[in-house]
Scaffold this active site. Structure first.
Site, mmCIF file in Angstrom:
data_model
loop_
_atom_site.group_PDB
_atom_site.id
_atom_site.type_symbol
_atom_site.label_atom_id
_atom_site.label_comp_id
_atom_site.label_asym_id
_atom_site.label_seq_id
_atom_site.Cartn_x
_atom_site.Cartn_y
_atom_site.Cartn_z
ATOM 1 N N LYS A 10 0.748 7.901 3.225
ATOM 2 C CA LYS A 10 0.249 6.543 3.450
ATOM 3 C C LYS A 10 -0.511 6.433 4.762
ATOM 4 O O LYS A 10 -0.908 5.331 5.150
ATOM 5 C CB LYS A 10 1.428 5.562 3.446
ATOM 6 C CG LYS A 10 2.251 5.612 2.167
ATOM 7 C CD LYS A 10 3.552 4.836 2.324
ATOM 8 C CE LYS A 10 4.500 5.144 1.175
ATOM 9 N NZ LYS A 10 5.842 4.573 1.410
ATOM 10 N N PRO A 19 0.805 -1.221 0.000
ATOM 11 C CA PRO A 19 0.000 0.000 0.000
ATOM 12 C C PRO A 19 0.833 1.263 0.000
ATOM 13 O O PRO A 19 1.500 1.584 0.976
ATOM 14 C CB PRO A 19 -0.840 -0.128 1.271
ATOM 15 C CG PRO A 19 -0.179 -1.146 2.115
ATOM 16 C CD PRO A 19 0.666 -1.999 1.225
ATOM 17 N N GLU A 20 0.841 1.957 -1.132
ATOM 18 C CA GLU A 20 1.436 3.282 -1.233
ATOM 19 C C GLU A 20 0.283 4.259 -1.445
ATOM 20 O O GLU A 20 -0.875 3.899 -1.244
ATOM 21 C CB GLU A 20 2.459 3.311 -2.378
ATOM 22 C CG GLU A 20 3.573 2.274 -2.179
ATOM 23 C CD GLU A 20 4.616 2.269 -3.280
ATOM 24 O OE1 GLU A 20 4.838 3.318 -3.889
ATOM 25 O OE2 GLU A 20 5.226 1.216 -3.526
ATOM 26 N N ARG A 59 16.204 -3.297 0.180
ATOM 27 C CA ARG A 59 15.127 -3.685 -0.725
ATOM 28 C C ARG A 59 15.696 -3.720 -2.146
ATOM 29 O O ARG A 59 16.897 -3.862 -2.306
ATOM 30 C CB ARG A 59 13.929 -2.751 -0.598
ATOM 31 C CG ARG A 59 14.264 -1.297 -0.372
ATOM 32 C CD ARG A 59 13.030 -0.472 -0.127
ATOM 33 N NE ARG A 59 12.305 -0.835 1.078
ATOM 34 C CZ ARG A 59 12.636 -0.449 2.292
ATOM 35 N NH1 ARG A 59 13.687 0.303 2.485
ATOM 36 N NH2 ARG A 59 11.934 -0.803 3.324
ATOM 37 N N ARG A 101 1.495 -9.230 8.162
ATOM 38 C CA ARG A 101 2.854 -9.078 8.682
ATOM 39 C C ARG A 101 2.938 -8.176 9.909
ATOM 40 O O ARG A 101 4.034 -7.922 10.409
ATOM 41 C CB ARG A 101 3.761 -8.548 7.573
ATOM 42 C CG ARG A 101 3.855 -9.508 6.416
ATOM 43 C CD ARG A 101 4.738 -8.978 5.312
ATOM 44 N NE ARG A 101 4.463 -9.697 4.075
ATOM 45 C CZ ARG A 101 4.934 -9.362 2.889
ATOM 46 N NH1 ARG A 101 5.715 -8.320 2.770
ATOM 47 N NH2 ARG A 101 4.642 -10.046 1.816
#
Length: 301
Positions: free
Chosen positions: A61, A2-3, A285, A119
């Site tokens: 966000k 989700p951005e 990342r 998560r």
DNA sequence: GGAATAACCTGGATGC
DNA sequence: TGCATCCAGGTTATTC
């Protein structure tokens, strides 16, 4: 993940359901979902029960739902895998459900707002509202010039009417970091995550490790234009979904994954020049880019 | 004070 | 088939 576009889709879906709704009850199933809340689960339940939610607002966000007459808001961050779902009252628990708010809306009747998160990087909290630094509205979905304290340090996002391009250029050029790191820095411009950073840099033909301080004002403004373009397209397509991680409030996935040019396309031909997209490690990342049309800047000696 | 890095976390994919 | 390992990444605390 989700951005901005994904969170905005959730906000837009949530707003009509929660605006003017009374919280009938709160069930905290996993207190790890309250890591940003000052109290425990019982405190969260007690503080919200019986209160009236006014709307759903967003900056970057972060989402928040102001509580009527309290100077506070329920702040939500979806983290990596958080979902805010609208369900019928008494519906079976969702997989990874952490918190459930039972609400009563004067027009839509009873509903359940479910916060599910695989998560557990996402969170909910009850937080005080404070005036915005620039006096403009706090974010999308609200006209009030307030934000939760947890959101106060977050910059406006590039789609926010109060976003100042010149301030972004100044802030970026003051940094010694790579431009991708700047795009991911939520205190410079919010709402951009790894996916849209890679996509905007690809569109602007800029190598992700280009030092921001070396970029011209023109190049930074061009990049900002591509950021806006990518975010707007993703928003129009309902966001990016690779699996069941991101869905709207009804559990439906977005379509923007089909429109990606660089992110997640390692080894596939660049849609512009045909050379393979490469993936390199960056900030714990990955960065995806075309080494042919996003040339690494020459080192200045 | 600014920049870089580690840690948090779970489940799917991969390798053996 | 089952187990171990890797990987995904937003935010923040810690370290340099």
């Amino acid at each position: 993940m989700p951005e901005l576009p994904e969170v905005e889709v959730v906000r837009a879906g949530l707003a009509p359901a929660v605006s003017g709704a009374t919280v009938l009850g709160v069930a905290v199933l996993d207190e790890r979902a309250l890591t940003r809340h000052a109290g425990d689960g019982a405190d969260f339940e007690r503080a919200l029960t019986g209160r009236v939610l006014r709307t759903a607002a967003r900056r970057g966000k972060f989402l928040w739902m102001p509580v009527h007459g309290a100077g506070e808001a329920v702040v939500a961050h979806l983290g990596m895998s958080g979902q805010l779902l609208l369900r019928a009252p008494g519906s079976p628990p969702e997989r990874h459900e952490r918190v459930r708010l039972d609400i009563a809306h004067p027009d839509h009747g009873d509903l359940a707002v479910v916060f599910a998160d695989q998560r557990t990087f996402g969170s909910l909290a009850l937080d005080a509202l404070v005036p915005t630094a620039d006096g403009a509205a706090g974010g999308w979905g609200t006209d009030e010039a307030v934000v939760p304290t947890q959101v106060a340090h977050i910059a406006r996002d590039p789609l926010d009417p109060a976003f100042v391009d010149a301030a972004f250029v100044v802030a970026a050029r003051r940094k010694r970091s790579a431009i991708k790191r700047i795009l991911l820095d939520q205190t410079v411009a919010s709402g951009i995550g790894n996916i849209y950073a890679d996509e905007a840099l690809w569109a602007a033909r800029i190598h992700p490790e280009t030092p921001a301080a070396d970029m011209s004002t023109r190049a930074l403004r061009r990049l900002l234009a591509e950021v806006r373009s990518v975010l707007e397209k993703a928003l129009a397509e309902g966001g990016t979904s690779f699996d069941a991680q991101y869905v709207n409030v009804n559990g439906q996935a977005g379509y923007f994954a089909h429109s990606l040019n660089a992110y997640g396309r390692t080894g596939q031909p660049c849609p512009r020049c045909g050379h393979p997209i490469v993936r390199v490690g960056f900030m714990n990342r990955s960065s995806h880019y075309c080494a042919h049309c996003q040339r690494r800047p020459r080192a200045v000696s």
